[in-house]
Design a protein around this motif. Structure first.
Motif, PDB file in Angstrom:
ATOM      1  N   GLY A 242      47.384  14.023  10.799  1.00 31.15           N
ATOM      2  CA  GLY A 242      48.682  14.408  10.277  1.00 31.15           C
ATOM      3  C   GLY A 242      48.847  15.909  10.336  1.00 31.15           C
ATOM      4  O   GLY A 242      47.926  16.640  10.715  1.00 31.15           O
ATOM      5  N   ARG A 243      50.000  16.355   9.942  1.00 30.68           N
ATOM      6  CA  ARG A 243      50.272  17.790   9.958  1.00 30.68           C
ATOM      7  C   ARG A 243      49.431  18.516   8.907  1.00 30.68           C
ATOM      8  O   ARG A 243      48.894  17.904   7.979  1.00 30.68           O
ATOM      9  CB  ARG A 243      51.754  18.042   9.677  1.00 30.68           C
ATOM     10  N   ASP A 244      49.357  19.829   9.048  1.00 33.34           N
ATOM     11  CA  ASP A 244      48.697  20.640   8.037  1.00 33.34           C
ATOM     12  C   ASP A 244      49.421  20.465   6.707  1.00 33.34           C
ATOM     13  O   ASP A 244      50.658  20.401   6.659  1.00 33.34           O
ATOM     14  CB  ASP A 244      48.718  22.117   8.446  1.00 33.34           C
TER      15      ASP A 244
ATOM     16  N   TYR B 209      55.228  19.946  17.433  1.00 36.29           N
ATOM     17  CA  TYR B 209      54.263  19.010  16.867  1.00 36.29           C
ATOM     18  C   TYR B 209      54.871  17.618  16.713  1.00 36.29           C
ATOM     19  O   TYR B 209      54.180  16.604  16.866  1.00 36.29           O
ATOM     20  CB  TYR B 209      53.751  19.513  15.517  1.00 36.29           C
ATOM     21  N   SER B 210      56.173  17.553  16.426  1.00 33.97           N
ATOM     22  CA  SER B 210      56.839  16.249  16.317  1.00 33.97           C
ATOM     23  C   SER B 210      56.829  15.532  17.662  1.00 33.97           C
ATOM     24  O   SER B 210      56.541  14.326  17.735  1.00 33.97           O
ATOM     25  CB  SER B 210      58.282  16.437  15.830  1.00 33.97           C
ATOM     26  N   ARG B 211      57.151  16.246  18.711  1.00 34.41           N
ATOM     27  CA  ARG B 211      57.144  15.627  20.049  1.00 34.41           C
ATOM     28  C   ARG B 211      55.726  15.191  20.434  1.00 34.41           C
ATOM     29  O   ARG B 211      55.537  14.126  21.037  1.00 34.41           O
ATOM     30  CB  ARG B 211      57.697  16.610  21.075  1.00 34.41           C
ATOM     31  N   ALA B 212      54.740  16.028  20.101  1.00 36.10           N
ATOM     32  CA  ALA B 212      53.350  15.683  20.426  1.00 36.10           C
ATOM     33  C   ALA B 212      52.918  14.422  19.679  1.00 36.10           C
ATOM     34  O   ALA B 212      52.247  13.547  20.238  1.00 36.10           O
ATOM     35  CB  ALA B 212      52.429  16.845  20.075  1.00 36.10           C
ATOM     36  N   LYS B 213      53.323  14.319  18.419  1.00 39.01           N
ATOM     37  CA  LYS B 213      52.973  13.122  17.637  1.00 39.01           C
ATOM     38  C   LYS B 213      53.632  11.882  18.224  1.00 39.01           C
ATOM     39  O   LYS B 213      52.999  10.829  18.366  1.00 39.01           O
ATOM     40  CB  LYS B 213      53.404  13.317  16.183  1.00 39.01           C
ATOM     41  N   ASP B 214      54.897  12.007  18.595  1.00 41.10           N
ATOM     42  CA  ASP B 214      55.604  10.853  19.174  1.00 41.10           C
ATOM     43  C   ASP B 214      54.951  10.400  20.474  1.00 41.10           C
ATOM     44  O   ASP B 214      54.775   9.197  20.715  1.00 41.10           O
ATOM     45  CB  ASP B 214      57.074  11.211  19.428  1.00 41.10           C
ATOM     46  N   GLU B 215      54.568  11.359  21.309  1.00 41.86           N
ATOM     47  CA  GLU B 215      53.925  11.024  22.580  1.00 41.86           C
ATOM     48  C   GLU B 215      52.561  10.394  22.343  1.00 41.86           C
ATOM     49  O   GLU B 215      52.169   9.436  23.023  1.00 41.86           O
ATOM     50  CB  GLU B 215      53.778  12.296  23.426  1.00 41.86           C
ATOM     51  N   MET B 216      51.849  10.908  21.373  1.00 38.79           N
ATOM     52  CA  MET B 216      50.532  10.359  21.038  1.00 38.79           C
ATOM     53  C   MET B 216      50.648   8.900  20.611  1.00 38.79           C
ATOM     54  O   MET B 216      49.863   8.047  21.044  1.00 38.79           O
ATOM     55  CB  MET B 216      49.911  11.182  19.904  1.00 38.79           C
ATOM     56  N   LEU B 217      51.626   8.590  19.773  1.00 38.08           N
ATOM     57  CA  LEU B 217      51.799   7.220  19.301  1.00 38.08           C
ATOM     58  C   LEU B 217      52.171   6.272  20.438  1.00 38.08           C
ATOM     59  O   LEU B 217      51.723   5.121  20.476  1.00 38.08           O
ATOM     60  CB  LEU B 217      52.869   7.171  18.206  1.00 38.08           C
TER      61      LEU B 217
ATOM     62  N   ALA C 202      45.468  15.662  21.270  1.00 39.79           N
ATOM     63  CA  ALA C 202      46.858  15.236  21.370  1.00 39.79           C
ATOM     64  C   ALA C 202      47.773  16.065  20.481  1.00 39.79           C
ATOM     65  O   ALA C 202      48.994  15.990  20.623  1.00 39.79           O
ATOM     66  CB  ALA C 202      46.983  13.767  20.992  1.00 39.79           C
ATOM     67  N   GLY C 203      47.191  16.841  19.562  1.00 40.28           N
ATOM     68  CA  GLY C 203      47.982  17.623  18.630  1.00 40.28           C
ATOM     69  C   GLY C 203      47.838  19.109  18.840  1.00 40.28           C
ATOM     70  O   GLY C 203      48.473  19.695  19.713  1.00 40.28           O
ATOM     71  N   VAL C 204      46.958  19.714  18.048  1.00 39.63           N
ATOM     72  CA  VAL C 204      46.871  21.166  18.041  1.00 39.63           C
ATOM     73  C   VAL C 204      46.466  21.741  19.400  1.00 39.63           C
ATOM     74  O   VAL C 204      47.011  22.759  19.843  1.00 39.63           O
ATOM     75  CB  VAL C 204      45.901  21.639  16.930  1.00 39.63           C
ATOM     76  N   GLU C 205      45.513  21.092  20.101  1.00 41.71           N
ATOM     77  CA  GLU C 205      45.093  21.639  21.395  1.00 41.71           C
ATOM     78  C   GLU C 205      46.234  21.618  22.399  1.00 41.71           C
ATOM     79  O   GLU C 205      46.426  22.571  23.163  1.00 41.71           O
ATOM     80  CB  GLU C 205      43.893  20.850  21.933  1.00 41.71           C
ATOM     81  N   HIS C 206      46.993  20.540  22.394  1.00 44.37           N
ATOM     82  CA  HIS C 206      48.118  20.417  23.323  1.00 44.37           C
ATOM     83  C   HIS C 206      49.237  21.393  22.971  1.00 44.37           C
ATOM     84  O   HIS C 206      49.740  22.125  23.837  1.00 44.37           O
ATOM     85  CB  HIS C 206      48.639  18.984  23.295  1.00 44.37           C
ATOM     86  N   VAL C 207      49.618  21.448  21.697  1.00 42.48           N
ATOM     87  CA  VAL C 207      50.743  22.287  21.270  1.00 42.48           C
ATOM     88  C   VAL C 207      50.409  23.767  21.402  1.00 42.48           C
ATOM     89  O   VAL C 207      51.247  24.573  21.837  1.00 42.48           O
ATOM     90  CB  VAL C 207      51.150  21.948  19.825  1.00 42.48           C
ATOM     91  N   MET C 208      49.189  24.138  21.051  1.00 38.93           N
ATOM     92  CA  MET C 208      48.804  25.548  21.046  1.00 38.93           C
ATOM     93  C   MET C 208      48.273  26.011  22.396  1.00 38.93           C
ATOM     94  O   MET C 208      47.904  27.177  22.553  1.00 38.93           O
ATOM     95  CB  MET C 208      47.761  25.802  19.962  1.00 38.93           C
ATOM     96  N   GLY C 209      48.201  25.122  23.366  1.00 39.38           N
ATOM     97  CA  GLY C 209      47.749  25.523  24.693  1.00 39.38           C
ATOM     98  C   GLY C 209      46.259  25.716  24.814  1.00 39.38           C
ATOM     99  O   GLY C 209      45.795  26.464  25.684  1.00 39.38           O
TER     100      GLY C 209
END
Length: 267
Positions: A45-47, A187-195, A109-116
């Motif tokens: 989940g998010r921070d 992060y919302s888009r990353a979560k949706d894609e992950m699901l 799928a979250g922080v690594e993807h979003v933060m590059g």
């Protein structure tokens, strides 16, 4: 309840039900131990979504030799050259163990993807391999449960601000956490894609509404208990033996030992 702002659960109601659920968690632990089962619970989940505080309540009365928390730091240079899932595999449970992942392989799928922190190729490879990896775990009879703690943007920001001013919780905030406040939609888009890629029938995702932490803890624990076919294992019959009669032992003089100062007496 999804999508609605529920009233905060009264503390008295919360504490009574929490204790009941924690008692059931002890029964679950004993079933896992005696049955030789292997249970993995993923908290994502998010921070500031309430993952850590929920894990604390889950493990409060459990035996640390049976139930352990895995919260890995960022990978070392050597680990970065390994197969991505490799460093997580070594923390999977053996028979009779419970492992709670405070964040997991889903970092990619979250922080690594979003933060590059990973390449697009590494990210796409993860989305392809993760369902295969998790199916392998389930096929090997590992009980896998995945929980996503969902918090609204306003509540997350409120929690960030409270942490900034709280000396005992200030450590929970990192520059990465604060940066996430500016990347809400990413992060919302990353979560949706992950699901889309990893919400599989063998290992589905369960979303926990966590704007009210009390409700989130109770809901998550109750769901976990309902999802595992455990039963109460009768405890061994124990009897406190009588202390034998004294044989002349005398305690050494107190002034021969160094005692902790009585700080409590000054309060």
């Amino acid at each position: 309840m999804a999508g609605k702002q529920a009233e905060r659960l009264p503390r008295k109601t919360y504490e009574k039900e929490l204790l009941r659920l924690q008692t059931e968690l002890v029964k679950l632990q004993e079933w896992v131990r005696t049955r030789g089962a292997r249970l993995v619970v993923i908290f994502e989940g998010r921070d500031a979504a309430g993952k850590g505080s929920t894990i604390k309540r889950v493990t409060e009365y459990l035996n640390p030799r049976v139930a352990r928390i895995v919260a890995l730091p960022k990978p070392t240079e050597r680990e970065r050259t390994q197969w991505y899932f490799q460093r997580y595999v070594e923390h999977l449970p053996a028979a009779g163990e419970i492992v709670l992942f405070d964040r997991s392989w889903y970092n990619r799928a979250g922080v690594e993807h979003v933060m590059g922190f990973c390449t697009k190729e590494e990210y796409q490879l993860f989305l392809r391999q993760c369902p295969v990896f998790e199916r392998m775990l389930v096929e090997d009879r590992i009980l896998l449960r995945k929980y996503w703690f969902s918090v609204s943007d306003t509540v997350q920001e409120e929690r960030f601000r409270r942490r900034l001013d709280d000396p005992v919780r200030r450590w929970k905030l990192s520059p990465m956490d604060l940066e996430s406040n500016t990347r809400w939609e990413a992060y919302s888009r990353a979560k949706d894609e992950m699901l889309v890629h990893t919400d599989i029938s063998e290992a589905p995702w369960y979303v926990v509404e966590s704007d009210d932490k009390r409700r989130a803890r109770l809901n998550m624990i109750a769901h976990l208990l309902d999802s595992v076919p455990y039963h109460e294992v009768p405890p061994p019959v124990l009897e406190l033996p009588h202390r034998p009669p004294p044989t002349g032992y005398e305690r050494p003089p107190r002034d021969l030992q160094t005692y902790v100062p009585d700080h409590a007496a000054s309060l």
